[in-house]
Design a protein around this motif. Structure first.
Motif, mmCIF file in Angstrom:
data_model
loop_
_atom_site.group_PDB
_atom_site.id
_atom_site.type_symbol
_atom_site.label_atom_id
_atom_site.label_comp_id
_atom_site.label_asym_id
_atom_site.label_seq_id
_atom_site.Cartn_x
_atom_site.Cartn_y
_atom_site.Cartn_z
ATOM 1 N N LEU A 1 0.745 -0.766 0.286
ATOM 2 C CA LEU A 1 0.104 0.275 0.270
ATOM 3 C C LEU A 1 0.695 1.312 -0.478
ATOM 4 O O LEU A 1 0.468 2.090 -0.549
ATOM 5 N N LEU A 2 1.784 1.426 1.010
ATOM 6 C CA LEU A 2 2.876 2.275 0.881
ATOM 7 C C LEU A 2 3.212 2.100 -0.377
ATOM 8 O O LEU A 2 3.710 4.046 -0.482
ATOM 9 N N GLN A 3 3.677 2.102 -1.337
ATOM 10 C CA GLN A 3 4.433 1.545 -2.627
ATOM 11 C C GLN A 3 3.385 2.335 -3.529
ATOM 12 O O GLN A 3 4.024 3.256 -4.429
ATOM 13 N N GLY A 4 2.205 2.253 -3.261
ATOM 14 C CA GLY A 4 1.479 2.491 -3.929
ATOM 15 C C GLY A 4 0.840 3.972 -4.300
ATOM 16 O O GLY A 4 1.036 4.943 -5.025
ATOM 17 N N LEU A 5 0.716 4.419 -2.708
ATOM 18 C CA LEU A 5 0.901 5.791 -2.105
ATOM 19 C C LEU A 5 1.863 6.447 -2.680
ATOM 20 O O LEU A 5 1.519 7.487 -3.283
ATOM 21 N N LEU A 6 3.324 6.211 -2.361
ATOM 22 C CA LEU A 6 4.382 7.011 -2.692
ATOM 23 C C LEU A 6 4.377 7.178 -4.757
ATOM 24 O O LEU A 6 4.555 8.030 -5.117
ATOM 25 N N ALA A 7 3.920 6.131 -5.447
ATOM 26 C CA ALA A 7 4.163 6.115 -6.914
ATOM 27 C C ALA A 7 2.887 7.186 -6.829
ATOM 28 O O ALA A 7 3.531 7.805 -8.157
ATOM 29 N N LEU A 8 2.546 6.958 -6.592
ATOM 30 C CA LEU A 8 0.979 7.782 -6.935
ATOM 31 C C LEU A 8 1.392 9.499 -6.498
ATOM 32 O O LEU A 8 1.504 10.163 -7.491
ATOM 33 N N ALA A 9 2.227 9.745 -5.938
ATOM 34 C CA ALA A 9 2.250 10.777 -4.606
ATOM 35 C C ALA A 9 3.784 11.189 -6.077
ATOM 36 O O ALA A 9 3.830 12.365 -6.460
ATOM 37 N N LEU A 10 4.895 10.469 -6.344
ATOM 38 C CA LEU A 10 5.371 11.013 -7.654
ATOM 39 C C LEU A 10 5.126 11.323 -8.399
ATOM 40 O O LEU A 10 5.826 11.801 -9.476
ATOM 41 N N VAL A 11 4.097 10.448 -9.387
ATOM 42 C CA VAL A 11 3.877 11.199 -10.320
ATOM 43 C C VAL A 11 3.026 12.428 -10.688
ATOM 44 O O VAL A 11 3.270 12.937 -11.274
ATOM 45 N N HIS A 12 2.277 12.828 -9.388
ATOM 46 C CA HIS A 12 2.139 14.461 -8.822
ATOM 47 C C HIS A 12 3.454 14.717 -8.498
ATOM 48 O O HIS A 12 2.460 15.788 -8.689
ATOM 49 N N SER A 13 4.122 14.660 -8.349
ATOM 50 C CA SER A 13 5.238 15.790 -7.314
ATOM 51 C C SER A 13 5.766 16.807 -8.252
ATOM 52 O O SER A 13 6.048 17.627 -8.156
ATOM 53 N N GLY A 14 5.730 16.686 -9.723
ATOM 54 C CA GLY A 14 5.893 17.623 -11.277
ATOM 55 C C GLY A 14 7.390 17.247 -11.135
ATOM 56 O O GLY A 14 8.610 18.420 -11.686
ATOM 57 N N LEU A 15 8.199 16.464 -10.539
ATOM 58 C CA LEU A 15 9.485 16.502 -10.911
ATOM 59 C C LEU A 15 10.797 16.107 -12.078
ATOM 60 O O LEU A 15 9.223 15.490 -12.932
ATOM 61 N N ASP A 16 11.472 16.121 -12.200
ATOM 62 C CA ASP A 16 11.939 15.743 -13.377
ATOM 63 C C ASP A 16 11.830 14.760 -13.855
ATOM 64 O O ASP A 16 12.023 13.769 -13.002
ATOM 65 N N LYS A 17 11.769 14.045 -15.371
ATOM 66 C CA LYS A 17 11.258 12.531 -15.462
ATOM 67 C C LYS A 17 12.619 11.690 -14.843
ATOM 68 O O LYS A 17 12.788 10.582 -14.585
ATOM 69 N N ASP A 18 14.165 12.422 -14.824
ATOM 70 C CA ASP A 18 14.920 11.457 -14.661
ATOM 71 C C ASP A 18 14.946 11.630 -12.705
ATOM 72 O O ASP A 18 15.422 10.325 -12.659
ATOM 73 N N TRP A 19 14.672 12.215 -11.880
ATOM 74 C CA TRP A 19 14.472 11.841 -10.643
ATOM 75 C C TRP A 19 12.920 11.218 -11.048
ATOM 76 O O TRP A 19 13.371 10.456 -9.242
ATOM 77 N N GLN A 20 12.441 10.844 -11.842
ATOM 78 C CA GLN A 20 11.376 10.021 -11.111
ATOM 79 C C GLN A 20 11.845 8.865 -11.168
ATOM 80 O O GLN A 20 10.823 8.404 -10.535
ATOM 81 N N ALA A 21 12.374 8.176 -12.521
ATOM 82 C CA ALA A 21 12.991 7.233 -12.636
ATOM 83 C C ALA A 21 13.833 7.046 -11.667
ATOM 84 O O ALA A 21 13.281 5.428 -10.335
ATOM 85 N N LEU A 22 14.341 7.290 -10.655
ATOM 86 C CA LEU A 22 15.187 7.249 -9.561
ATOM 87 C C LEU A 22 14.711 7.129 -8.024
ATOM 88 O O LEU A 22 15.175 6.306 -7.514
ATOM 89 N N ALA A 23 13.535 7.697 -7.906
ATOM 90 C CA ALA A 23 12.975 7.942 -6.873
ATOM 91 C C ALA A 23 11.976 6.705 -6.569
ATOM 92 O O ALA A 23 11.788 5.653 -5.661
ATOM 93 N N LEU A 24 11.136 6.109 -8.326
ATOM 94 C CA LEU A 24 10.619 5.171 -8.077
ATOM 95 C C LEU A 24 11.122 3.690 -8.864
ATOM 96 O O LEU A 24 11.087 2.762 -7.990
#
Length: 608
Positions: A27-50
Motif C-alpha cells: 500500500l505504501l509503495q502504491g501511495l508513494l508512486a502516486l505521489a511521485l506521478v503528481h510531484s512535478g519532478l523531472d523525469k530522470d529524478w522520477q525514475a530514480l525515486a521509482l
C-alpha cells in the motif's frame, strides 16, 4: 526452512505480522508512486525515486520472516545504495548530456533487475544460515523459488484485475459506468495494485507445495531437453569443421544466436545438475558422454560469439550495445570454460564420483563476478557511453576523410555527456584543422535537436547557386522549382539530414517523381557519402501547396562498401521504381463530441 517461502500454519503472531507488513508495504509503495506521478519532478529524478520505491522494499519482502531483524533492514539499505549508485550515475550523465537517450534507461533497468535477482539468493541464504559461506543447495533452491514466487505473485495481481474489469464490463452493459470510472481512476489503480502486490507475495510465499511442483516440472523439462540440445551442439561444432565460419559472419546476428544457445545450454545443465546432491549421473553412459561432449564444445561457441562481436567492433567501433554484448559474451565464455573443465574432470573421475562436481563452485564464483560486472557497467569503470565515444573519436582521428557529417553528428548526440567532449577533442587534432573535415566538424558542433538555431551558427556562407550545382539530378528527371530550394535552405538551419548536402564536398543526388500519384512532383534527396544503410529524405507538397518533410527512406541491406557503391550508381542514374500493395488500408470514419477523432484504420495482415 527456505526463507523465500513461509509455512502454511495457524495464523500465529509472527506470520500475521509478516502478512500485515507485506500488505502495508505494498500500500505504501502504491501511495508513494502516486505521489511521485503528481510531484512535478523531472523525469530522470522520477525514475530514480521509482526504482528506490520498488526494488529495496521488494528485496526485503522476498526475504522477511520477521520484521524486527536488523540484518533485514541492512540488506534493504545495501540494495538502496546499489540503486542509488547505478541510477545516480545514469542520471548524472543524462543531466550533462545534450539529449536524453532511452537506451540508457533500458540498460539501467536491465542491470538493476539482474543485480537484484542474482544478489537475492545470497542474502536469503545468509539470513537463513547466519554466514556468507552457504551450501550451494541453498542458493539453488532460493534462486528457482524466487523466480516462481514472482511469477505466481504477478499472476495473482493480473487475475484480480481481470475480475475487476469483468465486473466493470458487466455493469457497463446495463449503462452503469460507475465501476469503469472508479477502476480506471489513477488513485484506485495505484492503491489497489500496491495492495494486490503485497497480497500476491504473501500468497506465493506461503504456497510451498505448488512452488515445489512447478520447480520440479521445470527441472524435468530441462532433463528432457538436455540430450537433444547436446546432440545439436556437438554436431554443429563438427559441421563447422567442414563448412567454415564464413556463413556465421554473413548472418550479422551470429553473436546473438550463439549467446542465446549458450544461455539455453546453461539453463538446462543446471536444471539437470540441480543442487549437485545426486551421487550418480542422471543419464545412461552413452547420453552422459554426449552431454559431456556438448559441455566441452561450449567454449567453441562462446569463442565464436566473442569473435563475432570483435569483428563488428573492429569494423565499426564500440557502441553502447556492443559494450554490453561484449560483457555478456565474456561472462558466457567464462561459464563455458568452467562447464567444460567440470565435464573433463567428471570424465576423468568416472561414473563412481558425483557428476559435474566442479559445477557448483563455478556457478557461485561467476555469480559474484556478474554482480561486480553489472555494477561496473553502470559506473565510470565500464561506462558504455564513455567507451563508445572514445572509440568513435579515435576512429575518426585515425582517418579524418571518413568523418562524414552524419558520423560527427551521431558522435555528439548518441554518446551522452561524452559526445560533445569527443568533438572538442577532435577540434584540436591536426587532421581537423582545415578543409572539409573542419567544416563538417563545425557544422556538427553547432547542430541542434532540442533548441532553435542561433545567428552565431555557421549558416551565413550558404551559397544557393553552388549547392544547386553540387546536387545532381539524373537525366530525364525534373529539377526542383525555386520554392523547393528556398524550403531546403530553411531546413539546413537545424536539420542534420539537410546539412549534409550543404558542404562544399557533398555528394548528393536529387530524384523527382509523382510517387503518390497526386499530380504533384515529389523529391528524394540522397547523400551518397553516408556510411551504413543508404538513406534518402522524401519531401512533398501538403494540401496547402507548401513543401513538407515526409521522412526518411532507408534502403535495407546496403551496409557494405560494395552495396553502397551499387546503390549510389543506381541513384545517380535515376533507376528507381515503386511497388504498390495490392490491397489498400481501410478506414472507418467517426467523430466524437468535439469532432476530431481519427478514423479507425485496418491493414491486411499476411496469413500465418
Amino acid at each position: 526452512m527456505s526463507t523465500s517461502s513461509l509455512p502454511l500454519a495457524s495464523p500465529d503472531r509472527p506470520l500475521t505480522a509478516v502478512r500485515n507488513g507485506l500488505l502495508c508495504m505494498g500500500l505504501l509503495q502504491g501511495l508513494l508512486a502516486l505521489a511521485l506521478v503528481h510531484s512535478g519532478l523531472d523525469k530522470d529524478w522520477q525514475a530514480l525515486a521509482l526504482l528506490l520505491i520498488l526494488l529495496p522494499p521488494l528485496f526485503m519482502a522476498m526475504t522477511v520472516t520477521r520484521w524486527r531483524d536488523a540484518r533485514l533492514w541492512a540488506g534493504g539499505a545495501v540494495m538502496a545504495a546499489v540503486v542509488g549508485v547505478m541510477a545516480g550515475w545514469t542520471i548524472w550523465g543524462l543531466r550533462h548530456a545534450p539529449e536524453q537517450d532511452s537506451r540508457v534507461f533500458v540498460c539501467l533497468c536491465v542491470a538493476l533487475s539482474l543485480w537484484w535477482f542474482v544478489a537475492l539468493p545470497w542474502f536469503q541464504a545468509f539470513m537463513a544460515h547466519g554466514r556468507w559461506r552457504v551450501p550451494y543447495a541453498a542458493l539453488f533452491v532460493q534462486a528457482w523459488n524466487n523466480a516462481l514466487v514472482l511469477a505466481l505473485a504477478a499472476l495473482c495481481v493480473q487475475l484480480v484485475w481481470g475480475v475487476l474489469w469483468l465486473w466493470a464490463g458487466l455493469f457497463a452493459l446495463v449503462k452503469v459506468d460507475f465501476f469503469v470510472t472508479l477502476f480506471s481512476a489513477q488513485w484506485f489503480v495505484f492503491v489497489v495494485t500496491g495492495l494486490l502486490s503485497g497480497l500476491g507475495l504473501w500468497l506465493a510465499r506461503t504456497q510451498q507445495r505448488p512452488i515445489q511442483v512447478m520447480r520440479q516440472t521445470l527441472l524435468a523439462l530441462g532433463r528432457l531437453l538436455l540430450p537433444l540440445l547436446a546432440w545439436v551442439l556437438v554436431f554443429f561444432v563438427l559441421a563447422l569443421v567442414f563448412t567454415g565460419v564464413e556463413g556465421l559472419w554473413a548472418t550479422r546476428f551470429a553473436a546473438a544466436l550463439l549467446m542465446g544457445v549458450l544461455i539455453l545450454q546453461t539453463w538446462v545443465v543446471n536444471a539437470v545438475y540441480q543442487d549437485g546432491a545426486a551421487a550418480r549421473a542422471p543419464y545412461p553412459r552413452v547420453l552422459r558422454w554426449l552431454v559431456d561432449a556438448s559441455l566441452i564444445a561450449m567454449p567453441v561457441l562462446a569463442t565464436l560469439a566473442c569473435v563475432a562481436i570483435g569483428l563488428r567492433v573492429r569494423q565499426y567501433g564500440w557502441t553502447l550495445e556492443r559494450v554490453w554484448a561484449a560483457a555478456a559474451a565474456g561472462v558466457l565464455w567464462l561459464y563455458a570454460l568452467g562447464y567444460a573443465c567440470a565435464a573433463v574432470h567428471s570424465v576423468r573421475q568416472g561414473a563412481a564420483r558425483p557428476w559435474l562436481q566442479w559445477l557448483a563452485p563455478v556457478n557461485q564464483a561467476l555469480s559474484l563476478l556478474v554482480l561486480a560486472l553489472l555494477l561496473a557497467l553502470q559506473t565510470p569503470l565500464l561506462d558504455g557511453q564513455r567507451i563508445s565515444a572514445g572509440s568513435q573519436r579515435e576512429r575518426l582521428r585515425a582517418d579524418p576523410s571518413q568523418a562524414s557529417l552524419e558520423r560527427l553528428t551521431d558522435l555528439k548526440w548518441g554518446h551522452g555527456p561524452y559526445g560533445l567532449a569527443a568533438l572538442d577533442a577532435l577540434a584540436s587534432d591536426p587532421g581537423f584543422q582545415a578543409g572539409e573535415a573542419r567544416q563538417r566538424l563545425e557544422v556538427a558542433r553547432a547542430s541542434t535537436r532540442t533548441r532553435p538555431s542561433t545567428a552565431s551558427e555557421p549558416r551565413e556562407n550558404f551559397d544557393l547557386a553552388a549547392a544547386q550545382q553540387r546536387i545532381k539530378t539524373p537525366a530525364g528527371m525534373a529539377r526542383p522549382q525555386p520554392d523547393w530550394w528556398d524550403w531546403w535552405q530553411l531546413q539546413t538551419q537545424e536539420e542534420p539530414w539537410a546539412l549534409g548536402c550543404l558542404l562544399s564536398g557533398a555528394d548528393c543526388v536529387l530524384l523527382s517523381g509523382d510517387w503518390d500519384q497526386d499530380q504533384q512532383t515529389d523529391h528524394l534527396l540522397c547523400s551518397l557519402e553516408d556510411r551504413g544503410n543508404r538513406r534518402c529524405r522524401l519531401s512533398a507538397r501538403d494540401a496547402q501547396g507548401q513543401w513538407q518533410d515526409q521522412g526518411t527512406v532507408v534502403w535495407k541491406n546496403t551496409f557494405t562498401a560494395e552495396e553502397n557503391r551499387l546503390t549510389g550508381d543506381l541513384l545517380r542514374e535515376g533507376r528507381i521504381t515503386t511497388e504498390r500493395p495490392r490491397w489498400p488500408d481501410w478506414q472507418l470514419p467517426h467523430q466524437n463530441a468535439q469532432g476530431n477523432s481519427p478514423p479507425f484504420s485496418g491493414r491486411l495482415q499476411l496469413p500465418d
